[in-house]
Design an enzyme around this catalytic site. Sequence first.
Site, PDB file in Angstrom:
ATOM      1  N   ASP A 197       0.215  62.616  64.738  1.00 14.06           N
ATOM      2  CA  ASP A 197      -0.577  61.405  64.432  1.00 14.06           C
ATOM      3  C   ASP A 197      -1.230  61.456  63.056  1.00 14.06           C
ATOM      4  O   ASP A 197      -2.283  60.867  62.838  1.00 14.06           O
ATOM      5  CB  ASP A 197      -1.660  61.169  65.505  1.00 14.06           C
ATOM      6  N   ARG A 198      -0.614  62.210  62.151  1.00 11.80           N
ATOM      7  CA  ARG A 198      -1.135  62.324  60.766  1.00 11.80           C
ATOM      8  C   ARG A 198      -2.529  62.956  60.722  1.00 11.80           C
ATOM      9  O   ARG A 198      -3.259  62.795  59.749  1.00 11.80           O
ATOM     10  CB  ARG A 198      -1.172  60.955  60.083  1.00 11.80           C
ATOM     11  N   MET A 199      -2.905  63.679  61.788  1.00 13.47           N
ATOM     12  CA  MET A 199      -4.202  64.375  61.807  1.00 13.47           C
ATOM     13  C   MET A 199      -3.964  65.827  61.381  1.00 13.47           C
ATOM     14  O   MET A 199      -4.195  66.780  62.136  1.00 13.47           O
ATOM     15  CB  MET A 199      -4.831  64.296  63.203  1.00 13.47           C
TER      16      MET A 199
END
Length: 219
Positions: A197-199
């Site tokens: 999640d692009r975290m």
Amino acid sequence: MSQTDTALELPAMRVSYEEGVLDEGSLERTWVEQLQHWLDAASRASLPEPNAMVLATADPEGRPSSRTVLCKGIDDRGVVFYTNYTSSKSHDLIATRFASATFPWFAMQRQAHVRGVVEKVSQQETAAYWASRPRGSQLGAWASPQSRAVAGRSTLESALANINRQFADTERIPVPPHWGGWRIRPQTVEFWQGRRDRMHDRMVFALTGDDWRVRRLAP
Ligand SMILES: Cc1cc2nc3c(=O)[nH]c(=O)nc-3n(C[C@H](O)[C@H](O)[C@H](O)COP(=O)(O)O)c2cc1C
């Protein structure tokens, strides 16, 4: 050409990064150990050119350039690469004394990013590395006026042939005066591990005075 003629669906191209984790607990004690650890991992994973890094420089007007070079040494003084001292990148480095380098280990969903001031490596250190290079690479370094315009491939071929003749009876080819190493003495070294999640995980070693501090950056 209309847009449908391009083969790639660029907006749809994406990968979910789920290969690894980098956190306060798993980070090595120093940036050197962490960089060596990730380089070793990239090499063990048989990534192509695991020691390749994208070197960014800027000219005196602040206009950036980037290109790939090979990292040939890491210790607590910094990260070393070798090149032509009259090349465009060296002109930038001589003028600004600052560089950044990024190791792009895409297959491991990782990158490491070093920023700092540059210095030339000592002539002894350059000579030691030079001696380890194949003769063909040594001759090429003599023959190529790196970054300058040449009339054609044949100009380069004849420059190489001339150098070959010049050193035909020389067993140990000397280091060209225009060639040697640069060391980036890091002020920050960031380790980036892609996450879901692009975290992503971003851990940065930053030099504050004489001390290295670690902090986490938002992805
Ligand atoms: C995988 C790879 C490794 C390279 N390694 C070096 C290197 O170690 N030293 C170097 O001077 N150029 C290296 N090059 C060529 C540079 O990217 C660049 O073309 C050259 O140094 C001239 O750059 P400049 O005109 O910006 O100075 C490499 C290129 C690639 C693709």
